[in-house]
Design a protein around this motif. Structure first.
Motif, PDB file in Angstrom:
ATOM      1  N   MET A 555       0.823  -1.213   0.000  1.00  0.00           N
ATOM      2  CA  MET A 555       0.000   0.000   0.000  1.00  0.00           C
ATOM      3  C   MET A 555       0.862   1.270   0.000  1.00  0.00           C
ATOM      4  N   ARG A 556       2.001   1.221   0.716  1.00  0.00           N
ATOM      5  CA  ARG A 556       2.895   2.385   0.701  1.00  0.00           C
ATOM      6  C   ARG A 556       3.443   2.627  -0.700  1.00  0.00           C
ATOM      7  N   GLU A 558       2.019   1.789  -3.578  1.00  0.00           N
ATOM      8  CA  GLU A 558       0.976   2.330  -4.460  1.00  0.00           C
ATOM      9  C   GLU A 558       0.695   3.805  -4.142  1.00  0.00           C
ATOM     10  N   ARG A 559       0.717   4.160  -2.873  1.00  0.00           N
ATOM     11  CA  ARG A 559       0.419   5.552  -2.508  1.00  0.00           C
ATOM     12  C   ARG A 559       1.508   6.507  -2.986  1.00  0.00           C
ATOM     13  N   TYR A 560       2.782   6.123  -2.856  1.00  0.00           N
ATOM     14  CA  TYR A 560       3.866   7.068  -3.116  1.00  0.00           C
ATOM     15  C   TYR A 560       4.615   6.848  -4.427  1.00  0.00           C
ATOM     16  N   PRO A 564      -2.280   5.444  -6.448  1.00  0.00           N
ATOM     17  CA  PRO A 564      -2.942   5.619  -5.139  1.00  0.00           C
ATOM     18  C   PRO A 564      -4.340   5.014  -5.086  1.00  0.00           C
ATOM     19  N   LYS A 565      -5.000   4.947  -6.228  1.00  0.00           N
ATOM     20  CA  LYS A 565      -6.358   4.391  -6.219  1.00  0.00           C
ATOM     21  C   LYS A 565      -6.362   2.903  -5.849  1.00  0.00           C
ATOM     22  N   VAL A 567      -4.889   1.554  -3.367  1.00  0.00           N
ATOM     23  CA  VAL A 567      -4.766   1.334  -1.924  1.00  0.00           C
ATOM     24  C   VAL A 567      -6.041   0.740  -1.338  1.00  0.00           C
ATOM     25  N   SER A 568      -7.193   1.321  -1.705  1.00  0.00           N
ATOM     26  CA  SER A 568      -8.461   0.817  -1.162  1.00  0.00           C
ATOM     27  C   SER A 568      -8.718  -0.617  -1.603  1.00  0.00           C
ATOM     28  N   SER A 594      -3.262   5.336   7.200  1.00  0.00           N
ATOM     29  CA  SER A 594      -4.195   6.310   6.624  1.00  0.00           C
ATOM     30  C   SER A 594      -3.903   7.720   7.115  1.00  0.00           C
TER      31      SER A 594
END
Length: 598
Positions: A555-556, A558-560, A564-565, A567-568, A594
């Motif tokens: 998740m980190r 994908e976010r950075y 980012p989409k 992550v959910s 989060s």
């Protein structure tokens, strides 16, 4: 007090008169004691309550002593005696209710000894024996006390007789009896003491037939120079009863080394194990031992160190001929290693003796793994070019083919010798024999290959990678991860990615490999999202049910660095995949994530 009798008034008066405690402190002492007494009057009282009360009184006594010293009080007083009397009564009261607590009995005896209640100790031991007569050590403690401290010979005899009746098979009891009889020389004539000790020994040797008991007897009698006749009897009996016990010969050899000589170097010691014609008769050696007189084996007590070493070695040499076992050779070598720990005197002789012991054990195939390692180290230290080193390695690796330590030492030897061909051969054989235990050898071989610049070594390095990829043992996981890092930093990422693919093809469930590759991808100046995502997906695929950290890491990313989409989506997948018992921890970590904390 719990018994309704207040014996503390004079004690408190002295505390006040001598100004050891203030009125407030005395009142506190009274109150504390009353609280303890109340606890002890309750049906629910336990031994812990007595222990705490006694502990309090010990503390009070220590404080009282300190204040007496500080105030330089020389006036006669009975405060300390009264505190001790109170503790004594507490012990007695406790032990009348908790008779099975042997540890508390021991503490009581120590207390009586410390505070000089000498007259009460004998009766205390009698009470212990009422409840714990099944313990030989209690009898021994009582006997030793009566003999060494109370000097009551009649009571010693009575206790010994009762103890032997209760524990006729107790070796410790006989050893105690034997020692006391020998020590009785101070109270009687030598001849009488010897006769009594000899009776004990003669009786005990009919009951006990283990060599350790005889060695204990020997250790005791060694301390009494006047009892050499019994010492000789014990040595004679040991030789006759245990001619094939390794410990017998080890003991005899160590006695020579210590100066407790039993062998004259002018006597042919082989007579102990050979017949007159010089032929080893095996079991017939017992007959020779019976014929051999102890006087013939007596040697001067004033032997020099050199002579003592010679006699010690002589016994070990003859012993391994008669008792040619691993244990006997181990005794021999260990003794020579100990001898070589101090080379300040007779260094050449000691080194030669050690070398001889190693050579003999190697020739007889009775060398331990540890001793092989020490032997090789000795040979290498003396002469790194010694041809015998290779021969010893060949034998050691054949006998201990699953020994990682011997194979590692063998590889290091050829690395030091810069013999690439021999090193290849050793590694090839060792990796086959050791299997999953051989990862250390692979590690060492990799270090060597990294340091080589030849084309031959380069080709071997490529073969090494291919063979490593086929290793599916978990013990190789860290090494594979290290290989990926090495390739990424010294060759290029293309080579590392290719090797990663081959690694996970044969063994996908390898956390260290996936984790290392994901880390390497993340460190690139220009990150390749697809390659990195692939590593993270492999982590999820293989460890997504049991590890929360692989989800957080994905998740980190994908976010950075990714999308980012996603992550959910990953969050939902994690909740559906993780084991139920991990969901609470994961939810907590996700909340931190989060909020940008994780």
């Amino acid at each position: 007090m719990a018994d309704g009798i207040d014996r503390s008034v004079p004690e408190y008066e002295q505390m006040r008169t001598l100004k050891l405690f203030s009125d407030e402190e005395i009142l506190k002492i009274k109150k504390t004691r009353e609280n303890f007494d109340y606890k002890l009057s309750q049906p629910s009282r336990g031994i812990k309550d007595f222990v705490e009360y006694i502990k309090y009184e010990r503390g009070l006594m220590a404080t009282t002593k300190e204040r007496i010293k500080q105030n330089k009080i020389t006036t006669n007083h009975s405060i300390l005696i009264q505190i001790a009397d109170r503790m004594k009564k507490l012990y007695a009261n406790a032990l009348s209710k908790f008779t099975n607590n042997i540890r508390f009995w021991d503490e009581y005896i120590k207390f009586l000894q410390t505070f000089k209640y000498t007259k009460d100790i004998s009766s205390a031991f009698d009470r212990i024996l009422q409840f714990h007569s099944e313990k030989p050590e209690v009898w021994i403690r009582a006997i030793v006390w009566e003999y060494k401290e109370n000097f009551n010979d009649e009571r010693v005899k009575s206790l010994l007789l009762r103890a032997q009746q209760r524990h006729p098979e107790s070796q410790k009891l006989y050893l105690t009896f034997f020692k006391i009889e020998l020590e009785n020389k101070r109270k009687s004539e030598e001849l009488e003491a010897l006769q009594h000790a000899d009776i004990v020994y003669s009786s005990s040797k009919k009951k006990f037939t283990n060599i350790d008991f005889f060695i204990e007897m020997l250790n005791i009698v060694d301390k009494f120079s006047y009892a050499s006749s019994i010492q000789q009897n014990i040595l004679d009996d040991m030789r006759e009863m245990f001619p094939r016990e390794e410990l017998l010969w080890h003991t005899l050899a160590q006695r020579e080394l210590s100066g407790l000589s039993t062998v004259d170097c002018t006597v042919d010691f082989t007579g102990l194990i050979k017949s007159e014609d010089g032929v080893n008769k095996g079991e017939d050696s017992k007959v020779n031992l019976k014929k051999l007189k102890i006087e013939d084996l007596s040697a001067p007590a004033q032997h020099t160190l050199r002579k003592r070493i010679e006699l010690c070695i002589q016994i070990y040499e003859e012993a391994v001929k008669l008792v040619n076992t691993n244990k006997m050779w181990n005794y021999y070598i260990d003794a020579m290693l100990e001898l070589n720990s101090d080379l300040s005197t007779q260094s050449s002789m000691k080194r030669f003796a050690l070398k001889k012991a190693f050579e003999g054990a190697n020739a007889s195939n009775h060398m331990s793994e540890d001793h092989y390692l020490q032997y090789i180290e000795l040979l290498y230290t003396n002469n790194p070019k010694d041809d015998n080193i290779e021969k010893v390695f060949q034998k050691a690796t054949k006998i201990f083919e699953s020994s990682v330590r011997i194979w590692l030492l063998c590889m290091r030897y050829y690395i030091q010798d810069n013999n690439f061909k021999k090193l290849q051969d050793v590694f090839k054989t060792a990796k086959f024999l050791l299997g999953p235990k051989g990862s250390e050898l692979w590690q060492l071989y990799l270090i060597y290959l990294k340091s080589c610049r030849s084309s031959e070594a380069h080709a071997e390095f490529e073969r090494y990678i291919n063979e490593l990829s086929r290793q599916t043992f978990a013990t190789f996981n860290v090494l594979k991860a290290q290989m990926l890092e090495l390739l990424a930093t010294t060759v290029n990422m293309k080579k590392a990615r290719k090797t990663y693919g081959s690694f996970i093809k044969n063994h996908p469930v390898c956390y260290e490999v996936h984790e290392m590759m994901a880390e390497l991808e993340a460190k690139q100046m220009i990150r390749d999202p697809e390659s990195e995502r692939y590593c993270l997906e492999m982590l999820i695929l293989n460890f997504g049910k049991t590890r929360t950290d692989v989800w957080l890491r994905y998740m980190r990313f994908e976010r950075y660095a990714g999308e980012p989409k996603n992550v959910s989506k990953l969050h939902k997948s994690a909740l559906a995949t993780l084991k139920p018992e991990l969901l609470d921890d994961f939810s907590a970590l996700y909340n931190f994530f989060s909020n940008g904390v994780v």
